[in-house]
Design a protein around this motif. Structure first.
Motif, PDB file in Angstrom:
ATOM      1  N   ARG A 167      -4.987   3.880  -3.695  1.00  0.00           N
ATOM      2  CA  ARG A 167      -3.520   3.709  -3.693  1.00  0.00           C
ATOM      3  C   ARG A 167      -3.142   2.424  -4.421  1.00  0.00           C
ATOM      4  NH1 ARG A 167       1.009   4.517   0.130  1.00  0.00           N
ATOM      5  NH2 ARG A 167      -0.237   6.113   1.192  1.00  0.00           N
ATOM      6  N   TRP A 168      -3.757   1.286  -4.028  1.00  0.00           N
ATOM      7  CA  TRP A 168      -3.435   0.054  -4.739  1.00  0.00           C
ATOM      8  C   TRP A 168      -4.576  -0.948  -4.657  1.00  0.00           C
ATOM      9  CZ3 TRP A 168       0.226  -0.192  -0.240  1.00  0.00           C
ATOM     10  CH2 TRP A 168      -0.017  -1.244   0.639  1.00  0.00           C
ATOM     11  N   ILE A 169      -4.510  -1.935  -5.542  1.00  0.00           N
ATOM     12  CA  ILE A 169      -5.479  -3.029  -5.613  1.00  0.00           C
ATOM     13  C   ILE A 169      -4.769  -4.301  -5.167  1.00  0.00           C
ATOM     14  CG2 ILE A 169      -7.047  -4.354  -7.092  1.00  0.00           C
ATOM     15  CD1 ILE A 169      -7.825  -1.405  -6.825  1.00  0.00           C
ATOM     16  N   SER A 170      -5.346  -5.008  -4.220  1.00  0.00           N
ATOM     17  CA  SER A 170      -4.738  -6.219  -3.688  1.00  0.00           C
ATOM     18  C   SER A 170      -4.527  -7.284  -4.759  1.00  0.00           C
ATOM     19  CB  SER A 170      -5.635  -6.798  -2.582  1.00  0.00           C
ATOM     20  OG  SER A 170      -5.298  -8.123  -2.275  1.00  0.00           O
ATOM     21  N   GLU A 171      -3.494  -8.086  -4.575  1.00  0.00           N
ATOM     22  CA  GLU A 171      -3.279  -9.201  -5.506  1.00  0.00           C
ATOM     23  C   GLU A 171      -4.414 -10.215  -5.415  1.00  0.00           C
ATOM     24  OE1 GLU A 171       0.353 -10.960  -6.368  1.00  0.00           O
ATOM     25  OE2 GLU A 171       1.548  -9.144  -6.116  1.00  0.00           O
ATOM     26  N   ASP A 172      -5.119 -10.254  -4.291  1.00  0.00           N
ATOM     27  CA  ASP A 172      -6.277 -11.135  -4.182  1.00  0.00           C
ATOM     28  C   ASP A 172      -7.327 -10.722  -5.199  1.00  0.00           C
ATOM     29  OD1 ASP A 172      -7.844 -13.206  -3.113  1.00  0.00           O
ATOM     30  OD2 ASP A 172      -8.819 -11.854  -1.678  1.00  0.00           O
ATOM     31  N   ALA A 173      -7.552  -9.426  -5.348  1.00  0.00           N
ATOM     32  CA  ALA A 173      -8.497  -8.940  -6.365  1.00  0.00           C
ATOM     33  C   ALA A 173      -7.965  -9.193  -7.761  1.00  0.00           C
ATOM     34  CB  ALA A 173      -8.765  -7.453  -6.158  1.00  0.00           C
ATOM     35  N   GLN A 174      -6.662  -9.009  -7.952  1.00  0.00           N
ATOM     36  CA  GLN A 174      -6.065  -9.226  -9.271  1.00  0.00           C
ATOM     37  C   GLN A 174      -6.228 -10.670  -9.737  1.00  0.00           C
ATOM     38  OE1 GLN A 174      -1.983  -7.632  -9.477  1.00  0.00           O
ATOM     39  NE2 GLN A 174      -2.514  -6.339  -7.731  1.00  0.00           N
ATOM     40  N   ASP A 175      -6.264 -11.595  -8.789  1.00  0.00           N
ATOM     41  CA  ASP A 175      -6.433 -13.007  -9.128  1.00  0.00           C
ATOM     42  C   ASP A 175      -7.850 -13.335  -9.583  1.00  0.00           C
ATOM     43  OD1 ASP A 175      -3.809 -13.779  -8.591  1.00  0.00           O
ATOM     44  OD2 ASP A 175      -4.222 -14.216  -6.487  1.00  0.00           O
ATOM     45  N   ILE A 188     -12.251   2.219 -10.416  1.00  0.00           N
ATOM     46  CA  ILE A 188     -11.589   2.025  -9.121  1.00  0.00           C
ATOM     47  C   ILE A 188     -10.192   1.490  -9.413  1.00  0.00           C
ATOM     48  CG2 ILE A 188     -11.788   1.054  -6.804  1.00  0.00           C
ATOM     49  CD1 ILE A 188     -14.168   2.830  -7.706  1.00  0.00           C
ATOM     50  N   VAL A 189      -9.293   2.390  -9.761  1.00  0.00           N
ATOM     51  CA  VAL A 189      -7.938   2.037 -10.170  1.00  0.00           C
ATOM     52  C   VAL A 189      -6.955   2.958  -9.451  1.00  0.00           C
ATOM     53  CG1 VAL A 189      -8.652   1.142 -12.434  1.00  0.00           C
ATOM     54  CG2 VAL A 189      -8.090   3.576 -12.166  1.00  0.00           C
ATOM     55  N   PRO A 190      -5.677   2.565  -9.362  1.00  0.00           N
ATOM     56  CA  PRO A 190      -4.702   3.401  -8.652  1.00  0.00           C
ATOM     57  C   PRO A 190      -4.674   4.834  -9.183  1.00  0.00           C
ATOM     58  CG  PRO A 190      -3.770   1.245  -9.081  1.00  0.00           C
ATOM     59  CD  PRO A 190      -5.082   1.287  -9.805  1.00  0.00           C
ATOM     60  N   GLY A 191      -4.711   5.774  -8.240  1.00  0.00           N
ATOM     61  CA  GLY A 191      -4.679   7.189  -8.589  1.00  0.00           C
ATOM     62  C   GLY A 191      -6.047   7.824  -8.744  1.00  0.00           C
ATOM     63  N   THR A 215     -18.172  -6.800   3.185  1.00  0.00           N
ATOM     64  CA  THR A 215     -17.128  -6.632   4.203  1.00  0.00           C
ATOM     65  C   THR A 215     -16.005  -7.653   4.036  1.00  0.00           C
ATOM     66  OG1 THR A 215     -18.436  -7.988   5.732  1.00  0.00           O
ATOM     67  CG2 THR A 215     -18.671  -5.593   5.899  1.00  0.00           C
ATOM     68  N   SER A 216     -16.309  -8.812   3.474  1.00  0.00           N
ATOM     69  CA  SER A 216     -15.283  -9.842   3.276  1.00  0.00           C
ATOM     70  C   SER A 216     -14.223  -9.416   2.271  1.00  0.00           C
ATOM     71  CB  SER A 216     -15.921 -11.159   2.825  1.00  0.00           C
ATOM     72  OG  SER A 216     -16.605 -10.989   1.583  1.00  0.00           O
ATOM     73  N   LEU A 217     -14.510  -8.366   1.479  1.00  0.00           N
ATOM     74  CA  LEU A 217     -13.555  -7.871   0.489  1.00  0.00           C
ATOM     75  C   LEU A 217     -13.004  -6.498   0.874  1.00  0.00           C
ATOM     76  CD1 LEU A 217     -15.199  -8.955  -2.896  1.00  0.00           C
ATOM     77  CD2 LEU A 217     -13.346 -10.067  -1.645  1.00  0.00           C
ATOM     78  N   ALA A 218     -13.065  -6.175   2.155  1.00  0.00           N
ATOM     79  CA  ALA A 218     -12.578  -4.868   2.613  1.00  0.00           C
ATOM     80  C   ALA A 218     -11.096  -4.680   2.337  1.00  0.00           C
ATOM     81  CB  ALA A 218     -12.857  -4.707   4.108  1.00  0.00           C
ATOM     82  N   HIS A 219     -10.373  -5.785   2.160  1.00  0.00           N
ATOM     83  CA  HIS A 219      -8.920  -5.700   1.983  1.00  0.00           C
ATOM     84  C   HIS A 219      -8.497  -5.441   0.542  1.00  0.00           C
ATOM     85  CE1 HIS A 219     -10.051  -9.820   0.978  1.00  0.00           C
ATOM     86  NE2 HIS A 219      -8.964  -9.863   0.214  1.00  0.00           N
ATOM     87  N   VAL A 220      -9.417  -5.522  -0.420  1.00  0.00           N
ATOM     88  CA  VAL A 220      -8.965  -5.556  -1.816  1.00  0.00           C
ATOM     89  C   VAL A 220      -8.572  -4.192  -2.372  1.00  0.00           C
ATOM     90  CG1 VAL A 220     -10.332  -7.623  -2.297  1.00  0.00           C
ATOM     91  CG2 VAL A 220     -11.263  -5.375  -2.876  1.00  0.00           C
ATOM     92  N   VAL A 221      -8.975  -3.128  -1.714  1.00  0.00           N
ATOM     93  CA  VAL A 221      -8.610  -1.780  -2.160  1.00  0.00           C
ATOM     94  C   VAL A 221      -7.956  -1.049  -0.992  1.00  0.00           C
ATOM     95  CG1 VAL A 221      -9.440   0.406  -3.136  1.00  0.00           C
ATOM     96  CG2 VAL A 221     -10.596  -1.723  -3.711  1.00  0.00           C
ATOM     97  N   ARG A 222      -6.788  -0.436  -1.235  1.00  0.00           N
ATOM     98  CA  ARG A 222      -6.127   0.382  -0.221  1.00  0.00           C
ATOM     99  C   ARG A 222      -6.190   1.831  -0.662  1.00  0.00           C
ATOM    100  NH1 ARG A 222      -2.907  -3.039   2.962  1.00  0.00           N
ATOM    101  NH2 ARG A 222      -2.241  -1.262   4.216  1.00  0.00           N
TER     102      ARG A 222
END
Length: 229
Positions: A167-175, A188-191, A215-222
């Protein structure tokens, strides 16, 4: 928002993004994401508290007040609309647009935001799939986004393998230029439809190729879990 300094604006955006990532907001998290010294973050947080934008909970966790949420949402909206302008109109690659938008969006007026909206087709999401908030202030009514997407941490015990749609990539990953390059290279991109396997130490994502996330990066992909799980 004209009274919000760039440092306070960056901190408010970071708090908003941490909340999106479902990560408890502490000073140390802001420090790490912005790459600032501890005393600088403490001073910035103090200014936000004094301005009524942020409040402390249990003496350590930060949360946006109603005014703070309004300002932070508008700042995030500016940033993501600027990303869309850069990618859709100027054809700037999404990875570069994210970093360019940090500077560009600081000087954006509301009238300019409305002009961007008029130029774009359905500007409800950033180039990375993140929802653009507070669009109603610009006269835009986004469609119902549907169920809240899952984080990797919600996908089950070790050994579970699930088909998912990104669905989306976290801004933390974008940084993180190296991380976002890995994600894009692996598809691993939206859609995108990928398979995720939960491992003892993290997550194995298979798209065009394989990428392993701790596991510390579990938040970077929704993600949206697909039928047939």
């Amino acid at each position: 928002m004209s009274d919000v300094s760039p440092s306070v604006g960056a901190a408010l955006r970071t708090i908003y993004n941490l909340r999106e990532d479902r990560i408890p907001v502490r000073r140390a998290r802001i420090r790490d994401r912005l790459g600032l010294a501890g005393p600088t973050v403490t001073q910035t947080v103090g200014r936000m508290v004094d301005a009524g934008l942020v409040r402390l909970r249990d003496e350590q966790y930060l949360e946006l007040t109603e005014d703070g949420d309004r300002v932070a949402a508008a700042l995030v909206r500016r940033h993501r609309l600027t990303e869309r302008l850069l990618t859709d109109v100027l054809k700037v690659p999404a990875a570069l647009a994210h970093h360019e938008a940090v500077t560009w969006s600081n000087a954006l007026a509301t009238a300019t935001e409305r002009a961007i909206v008029d130029q774009l087709d359905a500007p409800y999401l950033s180039p990375w799939g993140n929802p653009i908030p507070a669009l109603d202030e610009l006269g835009v009514c986004p469609p119902d986004p549907g169920p809240e997407p899952a984080s990797l941490a919600q996908l089950g015990p070790p050994g579970a393998t699930l088909p998912v749609a990104v669905r989306w990539i976290s801004e933390d990953a974008q940084d993180d230029e190296a991380l976002v390059a890995q994600l894009v290279s692996a598809g691993i991109v939206p859609g995108a439809q990928v398979r995720v396997t939960v491992t003892d130490g993290g997550y194995e994502l298979r798209g065009l190729s394989r990428i392993d996330l701790p596991t510390s990066l579990a938040h970077v992909v929704r993600l949206d879990v697909m039928a047939g799980r």
